[in-house]
Enzyme design. Structure first.
Site, short mmCIF file in Angstrom:
data_model
loop_
_atom_site.label_atom_id
_atom_site.label_comp_id
_atom_site.label_asym_id
_atom_site.label_seq_id
_atom_site.Cartn_x
_atom_site.Cartn_y
_atom_site.Cartn_z
N LYS A 51 0.85 -1.20 0.00
CA LYS A 51 0.00 0.00 0.00
C LYS A 51 0.88 1.24 0.00
O LYS A 51 1.96 1.24 0.62
CB LYS A 51 -0.87 -0.05 1.26
CG LYS A 51 -1.88 1.08 1.39
CD LYS A 51 -2.74 0.88 2.64
CE LYS A 51 -3.78 1.96 2.82
NZ LYS A 51 -4.62 1.73 4.02
N SER A 71 -9.60 1.57 3.19
CA SER A 71 -8.78 2.40 2.34
C SER A 71 -7.74 1.64 1.52
O SER A 71 -7.21 2.18 0.56
CB SER A 71 -8.05 3.44 3.20
OG SER A 71 -7.16 2.78 4.09
N SER A 83 -9.60 -1.07 7.25
CA SER A 83 -9.11 -0.89 5.88
C SER A 83 -8.46 -2.11 5.24
O SER A 83 -8.13 -2.06 4.06
CB SER A 83 -8.11 0.25 5.83
OG SER A 83 -8.82 1.45 5.79
N1 GLN Z 1 -12.98 3.51 6.88
C1 GLN Z 1 -12.24 3.83 8.07
C2 GLN Z 1 -11.84 5.29 8.05
O1 GLN Z 1 -12.06 5.92 7.07
C3 GLN Z 1 -11.06 2.94 8.20
C4 GLN Z 1 -9.83 3.42 7.55
C5 GLN Z 1 -8.62 2.58 7.83
O2 GLN Z 1 -8.73 1.51 8.42
N2 GLN Z 1 -7.48 3.09 7.44
O3 GLN Z 1 -11.33 5.79 9.01
#
Ligand code: GLN
Length: 483
Positions: A77, A152, A176
């Site tokens: 990532k 994400s 994410s």
């Molecule tokens: N969807 C969650 C957020 O936007 C999780 C994001 C993540 O785990 N990086 O904070």
């Protein structure tokens, strides 16, 4: 033509293919190119990967000892530092930034002969649930390109889903890794907080962030986990607990598992009825197979999303203050600004809308007049959640939950309603608030044809049970494929 099924089979293939790594890397590079429209990669390290593959082929030919991930093709990532390579958190503000050191996970992967093939698109600074918040554009779900892959770590999930690498690394602050794994029909693990070093990971919310792993099988993920986990002098939040040989701990237990599920989670009005039905009948099957599966009360469910968004935005507002146009990355060209004006302009131009929203929210909840009402309260919720969770784990070995309340949604469907997007994190943020490990395993198919997962959680640092149970559940639900 090589076809990947597991790391073990691949390494077997390499024993009688002298140019195996080079051949396979080329195949992946071709596949990445053919699937460019999915937008899963923001950069492919073609030359590096080809060269490493060649060296690994030579190493085998010379009969030297081989690393445990010999030749394994990994994607990362775009929040993980790989020395000498760009890393941007898919943000304009880091568009010209090059990593000056390796993240600890990269050191460990390379030390075991992995090949890093490229960096994956993601939501900007890992903030999002759909991979629509990236400066490089939206990532597409390979099963239906009109739908999101989740976020994400959407690019990393699609990279595995579409066969563009064997394993990928993401980061999971509130789901994410597990949520895109659910949307893409693959396995996604978030280990316990403190299991894997965060050194070299661009921070979003430091008391939640954890590097996670995507793969096709629990076995592959277990192997990668045992390599990248463990103490690190560069990250004092990593546990010094010994790292088990996860990949050798996966044997089935004959004993029944004691599993809890949250009544409130299955009765939640936001849960897609087909998902509810599928998971309810799976619970019945588990009982029929001899396991003890019981509902537990969890009245705290409605507090977890608000507590998560108060605490993570607070931490993010502090973590992201370092991006000021002076020390890192993008600097505004506006000429007549004083120093404050330069900060303002660089941050306004460099950060996208969602990141700005969260910095403002986090700054607000930390401001002196509101600190107690929001930040302190959310910390108290976190403490209560942790106590309640411990209580549950004193009676049960695992908790099962849906991973996400709905299957992959259409691109653009939720972009105008951030609160709706936040609420969809209801089942995943719990593990990060509490610090326990969680996994999403692809057990189900929605009537609309899309896959979705089951989320399994165990207590702190019990990844052994988590992986073992997950393997068992995958085998039980698809005996022919996984036995
Ligand atoms: N969807 C969650 C957020 O936007 C999780 C994001 C993540 O785990 N990086 O904070």
């Amino acid at each position: 033509m090589f076809s990947f099924s597991s790391i073990r089979n691949y390494q077997q293939f390499l024993t009688d293919h002298p140019n195996g790594c080079s051949q396979v890397v080329q195949q992946y590079l071709d596949a990445i190119q053919e699937n460019e429209h999915l937008n899963a990669f923001v950069e492919v390290f073609s030359e590096d990967a080809i060269e490493t593959a060649k060296k690994l082929d030579e190493k085998r030919a010379a009969g030297k000892p081989l690393g445990k991930l010999h030749g394994v093709v990994v994607a990362i990532k775009d929040v993980i530092s790989y020395k000498g390579h760009s890393v941007s958190a898919s943000s304009k503000i880091l568009s010209n930034f090059t990593a000056i050191y390796h993240a600890t996970v990269i050191e460990k992967l390379l030390a075991e002969d992995a090949i890093i093939i490229g960096r994956n698109n993601c939501d900007e600074f890992a903030m999002g649930s759909s991979n629509e918040n990236s400066v490089y554009g939206t990532v597409k779900n390979a099963l239906d390109p009109s739908r999101v892959p989740g976020g994400s770590s959407g690019g990393s999930a699609v990279a595995v889903q579409a066969g563009l690498c064997m394993i990928s690394l993401g980061s999971d602050t509130g789901g994410s890794v597990r949520q895109p794994a659910d949307f893409c029909g693959i396995v996604g693990l978030k280990p316990s907080y403190g299991r894997i070093s965060r050194y070299g990971l661009i921070a979003y919310a430091s008391s939640f962030d954890q590097i996670g792993i995507f793969g096709n099988t629990v076995e592959d993920i277990a192997l990668v986990l045992e390599i990248i986990a463990g103490e690190d002098a560069f990250d004092s939040t990593v546990s010094q607990k010994t790292v088990p040989h996860y990949s050798e701990e996966l044997a089935f237990t004959q004993k029944p598992w004691r599993i809890a599920y949250f009544k409130e989670a299955l009765d939640h009005p936001g849960l897609d009825p087909a998902i509810k039905q599928e998971i309810s009948s799976f619970i019945k099957k588990l009982t029929a197979w001899g396991h003890i599966v019981e509902p537990v009360d969890f009245e705290l469910l409605e507090y977890i999303v608000p507590a998560y968004y108060v605490l993570t935005t607070a931490e993010a507002s502090s973590n992201l203050s370092r991006f000021d146009g002076v020390k890192f990355g993008y600097r505004s060209m506006s000429k007549d600004a004083d120093l404050t004006g330069l900060y303002n302009a660089s941050r306004s131009e460099g950060f996208g809308k969602e990141v700005q929203r969260r910095i403002m929210l986090g700054t607000f909840v930390l401001s002196s007049g509101y600190f107690d009402a929001y930040y302190t309260k959310a910390q108290q919720v976190r403490r209560i959640l942790q106590d309640r969770t411990q209580e549950i784990f004193s009676n049960y070995q695992a908790i099962i939950l849906p991973t996400v309340p709905s299957p992959a949604f259409k691109i653009g469907e939720k972009t105008n309603d951030p609160v709706e997007m936040f609420l969809a994190d209801i089942y995943t943020v719990f593990a990060n608030l509490v610090g326990i490990p969680g996994i999403s395993i692809p057990l189900f198919k929605h009537p609309n044809g899309l896959p979705f997962g089951l989320q399994v959680l165990t207590t702190h640092f019990d990844e052994v049970s988590l992986l073992r149970l997950s393997k068992q559940l995958m085998a039980l639900s698809k005996p022919a494929e996984n036995a």
